[in-house]
Write an enzyme that holds these catalytic residues in place. Structure first.
Site, PDB file in Angstrom:
ATOM      1  N   CYS B  17     -29.830 -39.031  -9.698  1.00 41.26           N
ATOM      2  CA  CYS B  17     -30.303 -38.156 -10.777  1.00 41.26           C
ATOM      3  C   CYS B  17     -31.513 -37.369 -10.251  1.00 41.26           C
ATOM      4  CB  CYS B  17     -30.735 -38.958 -11.995  1.00 41.26           C
ATOM      5  SG  CYS B  17     -29.424 -39.966 -12.713  1.00 41.26           S
ATOM      6  N   PRO B  18     -31.641 -36.104 -10.587  1.00 38.26           N
ATOM      7  CA  PRO B  18     -30.733 -35.326 -11.445  1.00 38.26           C
ATOM      8  C   PRO B  18     -29.712 -34.512 -10.646  1.00 38.26           C
ATOM      9  CG  PRO B  18     -32.742 -34.084 -11.099  1.00 38.26           C
ATOM     10  CD  PRO B  18     -32.824 -35.293 -10.205  1.00 38.26           C
TER      11      PRO B  18
END
Lengths: 318, 78
Positions: B17-18
């Site tokens: 992430c992200p």
């Protein structure tokens, strides 16, 4: 001893608002002028509710700060205000006048309701559950400067991550959402159980559908946001109210006293809480100490008509 | 078991992430509304965050299947 304190004079004549006045340095603190170690120099604390300033104002503030700060510096305070450092007291009336022309007011210190702090809230933060900026503005307009027994700090956090540290405020408001699940639209995908960081949702081993443990839920809304089909929905949004927190030399965690309190009840909660504090507290005592001395039951009894169904006097209501 | 046909697919296992969301978003941008993208997402942080962000962008998650320690998601572009 006192080797950093060069100026021990506490009263001085100064030209304020066009007239010669005796000015008490101790009184000055109430107006957000804080004496520095350096002779004749003060910190001027600006009023920035929720820590927000428009760029137009910021440009003008920086010009004023540049003009009056003898060291050309500002400080970002822990309560989200801009402080102009190293201002000569002889410039007070001039700086106040210039600031008021651009609509900027000086904040306060001392025993009164302080400028509220707030996170970004639901306006632009994806985690935000309540409009913290709107609330901070409202509290600043309605209650700023109200005299109390000691300092009275409020803050607004948009979600249970609690960036605005409502747990450490005399009165703190933290956003919460009450999740509600509807079976027909649920496909048993198990994402909600994965998304829940509190182990408040388990997936049924056969159907994948959620088993919800409300006692573990902190009402952050992650399940609602993660659910692909809208089977988890927001039943209601509101504030978790905390009272009697403080930091400082002897930190105290706030007590949770109400939950899912809607926006429109916030002003009444602030007013009645101050009323209880003024009636039960003594001068120089934070509300945390009043609660410890008088007992939280007294507060709950007094607040019952205001908190009503949102009261946490009886925790079963969660 | 899967009935919805995906036009494109992305294996985002091991992607943090992200970046996993950014890759999903970029792929969806290259597709036409109504087309379906299949992604593989690790459990843990990726499955906690990516579906929320996909929903925030207005896309629809039309199918979710749990494999061993990852998820197979089908997303319909909005």
């Amino acid at each position: 001893m006192d080797r950093f304190i060069e100026d021990k004079v506490t009263k001085v004549s100064v030209n304020l608002e066009g007239e010669e006045k005796k000015l008490d340095f101790n009184d000055l603190k109430t107006g957000g002028f804080i004496k520095q170690r350096q002779k004749d120099l003060f910190t001027v604390r600006l009023r920035c509710p929720g820590g927000r300033i428009t760029t137009d104002k910021l440009i003008e503030i920086s010009k004023i700060a540049h003009k009056y700060s003898k060291e050309s510096v500002v400080h970002l305070s822990f309560r989200q205000s801009l402080e102009i450092l190293y201002v000569d007291y002889k410039d007070f009336s001039a700086i106040v006048e210039e600031l008021s022309k651009i609509g900027v007011k000086v904040a306060s210190c001392g025993p009164r309701v302080r400028v509220p702090t707030a996170c970004g809230g639901c306006e632009y933060n994806p985690n935000g559950l309540v409009d913290t900026q709107k609330m901070a503005k409202m509290v600043d307009e309605k209650y700023f400067g109200t005299p109390t027994h000691h300092k009275f700090k409020t803050s607004f956090s948009g979600c249970p991550i609690d960036c605005a540290r409502t747990n450490e405020m005399d009165l703190g408001f933290q956003g919460v959402v009450d999740p509600e699940w509807e079976e027909p639209t649920c496909t048993g995908c198990t994402i909600c159980a994965e998304a829940c960081k509190e182990d408040a949702i388990e997936s049924h081993p056969d159907t994948g559908k959620p088993i919800y443990y409300r006692d573990k839920c902190i009402f952050c809304g992650d399940c609602i946001r993660a659910c692909p089909t809208g089977a988890w929905r927001a039943k209601r949004y509101g504030h978790l109210v905390r009272i009697g927190g403080k930091h400082g030399r002897h930190p105290v965690n706030g007590k949770e006293v109400a939950i899912f309190l809607p926006d429109e009840k916030v002003p009444e909660v602030i007013e009645k809480t101050i009323e209880w504090y003024l009636a039960n507290g003594i001068r120089g005592e934070r509300i945390a100490t009043t609660i410890k001395r008088v007992g939280i039951e007294s507060y709950f009894r007094f607040m019952e008509p205001v908190f009503g169904e949102y009261s946490l006097a009886d925790k079963e209501k969660v | 078991m899967s009935e919805i046909k995906a036009k494109e697919s992305l294996d985002l296992r091991g992607v943090l992430c992200p970046m996993n969301f950014v890759k999903t978003k970029l792929k969806l941008e290259s597709m036409e509304p109504g087309e379906v993208l299949e992604i593989l997402l690790d459990s843990g942080e990726p499955i906690q965050n990516v579906p929320k962000s996909i929903k925030d962008e207005g896309h629809k998650i039309v199918e979710v299947n749990r494999e061993d320690d990852y998820f197979r998601l089908k997303i319909e572009k909005c």
